[in-house]
Design a protein around this motif. Sequence first.
Motif, mmCIF file in Angstrom:
data_model
loop_
_atom_site.group_PDB
_atom_site.id
_atom_site.type_symbol
_atom_site.label_atom_id
_atom_site.label_comp_id
_atom_site.label_asym_id
_atom_site.label_seq_id
_atom_site.Cartn_x
_atom_site.Cartn_y
_atom_site.Cartn_z
ATOM 1 N N TYR A 35 0.837 -1.216 0.000
ATOM 2 C CA TYR A 35 0.000 0.000 0.000
ATOM 3 C C TYR A 35 0.869 1.264 0.000
ATOM 4 O O TYR A 35 0.490 2.272 -0.605
ATOM 5 C CB TYR A 35 -0.982 -0.025 1.177
ATOM 6 C CG TYR A 35 -2.086 -1.046 0.970
ATOM 7 C CD1 TYR A 35 -3.008 -0.894 -0.065
ATOM 8 C CD2 TYR A 35 -2.199 -2.162 1.779
ATOM 9 C CE1 TYR A 35 -4.016 -1.835 -0.279
ATOM 10 C CE2 TYR A 35 -3.207 -3.104 1.579
ATOM 11 C CZ TYR A 35 -4.102 -2.935 0.552
ATOM 12 O OH TYR A 35 -5.095 -3.871 0.338
ATOM 13 N N GLN A 36 2.016 1.199 0.634
ATOM 14 C CA GLN A 36 2.925 2.355 0.570
ATOM 15 C C GLN A 36 3.405 2.577 -0.864
ATOM 16 O O GLN A 36 3.543 3.713 -1.305
ATOM 17 C CB GLN A 36 4.106 2.168 1.523
ATOM 18 C CG GLN A 36 3.701 2.387 2.988
ATOM 19 C CD GLN A 36 4.854 2.222 3.958
ATOM 20 O OE1 GLN A 36 5.834 1.531 3.673
ATOM 21 N NE2 GLN A 36 4.729 2.820 5.133
ATOM 22 N N GLY A 37 3.672 1.484 -1.560
ATOM 23 C CA GLY A 37 4.082 1.587 -2.971
ATOM 24 C C GLY A 37 2.964 2.181 -3.820
ATOM 25 O O GLY A 37 3.202 3.030 -4.680
ATOM 26 N N GLN A 38 1.741 1.750 -3.559
ATOM 27 C CA GLN A 38 0.603 2.313 -4.288
ATOM 28 C C GLN A 38 0.470 3.807 -4.001
ATOM 29 O O GLN A 38 0.201 4.604 -4.901
ATOM 30 C CB GLN A 38 -0.702 1.602 -3.882
ATOM 31 C CG GLN A 38 -0.793 0.152 -4.348
ATOM 32 C CD GLN A 38 -2.145 -0.475 -4.032
ATOM 33 O OE1 GLN A 38 -2.993 0.144 -3.395
ATOM 34 N NE2 GLN A 38 -2.337 -1.708 -4.470
ATOM 35 N N LEU A 39 0.665 4.162 -2.727
ATOM 36 C CA LEU A 39 0.504 5.571 -2.338
ATOM 37 C C LEU A 39 1.576 6.463 -2.952
ATOM 38 O O LEU A 39 1.317 7.630 -3.235
ATOM 39 C CB LEU A 39 0.512 5.701 -0.810
ATOM 40 C CG LEU A 39 -0.777 5.243 -0.124
ATOM 41 C CD1 LEU A 39 -0.584 5.172 1.387
ATOM 42 C CD2 LEU A 39 -1.944 6.184 -0.477
ATOM 43 N N ALA A 40 2.765 5.897 -3.167
ATOM 44 C CA ALA A 40 3.834 6.693 -3.783
ATOM 45 C C ALA A 40 3.414 7.163 -5.170
ATOM 46 O O ALA A 40 3.828 8.215 -5.641
ATOM 47 C CB ALA A 40 5.120 5.862 -3.861
ATOM 48 N N VAL A 41 2.561 6.374 -5.828
ATOM 49 C CA VAL A 41 2.115 6.709 -7.175
ATOM 50 C C VAL A 41 0.744 7.390 -7.158
ATOM 51 O O VAL A 41 0.508 8.369 -7.867
ATOM 52 C CB VAL A 41 2.047 5.429 -8.046
ATOM 53 C CG1 VAL A 41 1.552 5.752 -9.450
ATOM 54 C CG2 VAL A 41 3.418 4.757 -8.103
ATOM 55 N N LEU A 42 -0.159 6.872 -6.335
ATOM 56 C CA LEU A 42 -1.566 7.298 -6.392
ATOM 57 C C LEU A 42 -2.011 8.118 -5.180
ATOM 58 O O LEU A 42 -3.188 8.469 -5.065
ATOM 59 C CB LEU A 42 -2.479 6.059 -6.497
ATOM 60 C CG LEU A 42 -2.244 5.139 -7.706
ATOM 61 C CD1 LEU A 42 -3.098 3.871 -7.578
ATOM 62 C CD2 LEU A 42 -2.554 5.860 -9.017
ATOM 63 N N GLY A 43 -1.073 8.428 -4.285
ATOM 64 C CA GLY A 43 -1.424 9.056 -3.011
ATOM 65 C C GLY A 43 -2.147 10.378 -3.138
ATOM 66 O O GLY A 43 -2.993 10.703 -2.301
ATOM 67 N N ARG A 44 -1.839 11.131 -4.173
ATOM 68 C CA ARG A 44 -2.488 12.437 -4.342
ATOM 69 C C ARG A 44 -3.730 12.358 -5.221
ATOM 70 O O ARG A 44 -4.420 13.361 -5.418
ATOM 71 C CB ARG A 44 -1.511 13.437 -4.992
ATOM 72 C CG ARG A 44 -0.367 13.829 -4.073
ATOM 73 C CD ARG A 44 0.759 14.457 -4.888
ATOM 74 N NE ARG A 44 1.923 14.739 -4.057
ATOM 75 C CZ ARG A 44 2.132 15.891 -3.441
ATOM 76 N NH1 ARG A 44 1.284 16.883 -3.567
ATOM 77 N NH2 ARG A 44 3.211 16.057 -2.708
ATOM 78 N N GLY A 45 -3.988 11.184 -5.743
ATOM 79 C CA GLY A 45 -5.126 11.017 -6.657
ATOM 80 C C GLY A 45 -6.418 10.734 -5.917
ATOM 81 O O GLY A 45 -6.453 10.710 -4.676
ATOM 82 N N PRO A 46 -7.467 10.465 -6.684
ATOM 83 C CA PRO A 46 -8.793 10.241 -6.090
ATOM 84 C C PRO A 46 -8.874 8.988 -5.213
ATOM 85 O O PRO A 46 -9.775 8.888 -4.380
ATOM 86 C CB PRO A 46 -9.725 10.116 -7.309
ATOM 87 C CG PRO A 46 -8.830 9.878 -8.477
ATOM 88 C CD PRO A 46 -7.512 10.479 -8.157
ATOM 89 N N LYS A 47 -7.976 8.035 -5.411
ATOM 90 C CA LYS A 47 -8.016 6.809 -4.590
ATOM 91 C C LYS A 47 -7.113 6.910 -3.354
ATOM 92 O O LYS A 47 -6.995 5.951 -2.587
ATOM 93 C CB LYS A 47 -7.570 5.586 -5.413
ATOM 94 C CG LYS A 47 -8.293 5.377 -6.727
ATOM 95 C CD LYS A 47 -9.755 5.011 -6.553
ATOM 96 C CE LYS A 47 -10.364 4.624 -7.899
ATOM 97 N NZ LYS A 47 -11.798 4.928 -7.961
ATOM 98 N N GLY A 48 -6.475 8.066 -3.192
ATOM 99 C CA GLY A 48 -5.490 8.213 -2.123
ATOM 100 C C GLY A 48 -6.037 7.893 -0.734
ATOM 101 O O GLY A 48 -5.427 7.119 0.013
#
Length: 181
Positions: A35-48
Amino acid sequence: MADAAGLPGDRARRAAVARMIRVDHAGEYGAKRIYQGQLAVLGRGPKGDLIRHMQAQEQAHLDTFSAMVAKRRVRPTALLPLWHVAGFALGAATALLGERAAMACTVAVEEAIDAHYAAQAASLGEEEAELRGVIERFREEELEHRDIGLAHEAEQAPAYRLLSAAIKAGCRVAIAASERV
Ligand SMILES: [Fe+2]
Ligand SMILES: [Fe+2]
């Protein structure tokens, strides 16, 4: 032959429980890193926020197993540095493929963990009721994560079946390795 630590059967049971705690600790560590890896890419997006919610639950799962590792003097897996990198890489790589692929990764991982926790809970008796309760409670939350993934179009990810099968196979290898090493 009995020894001061108890009957041989007790010993085997304690070893089996130690393996369970070792692999669950490793799995929750890996989940947090995914999930940290996902957040590095998508953290600022709508799924953050959604991903942050799941990551916070994985952190709580990890904290619980970390405490058990310490309390019961279980040797943690030697593979934590690998899961540190591999978990993050898996999360980030699928997120780079898109939000749906990230959700597909979540569904695959959580389904693998669901099966793993179900088998563990079924194998634990009353003498490990507390551990069994923890596993059952976490399993509920892993299923919640899977449902979040499904609700957010995981199955519409490109090459969903292939991606899902590959990630599940990877999870099974990681589980088998973390029980032993
Ligand atoms: Fe978890
Ligand atoms: Fe989870």
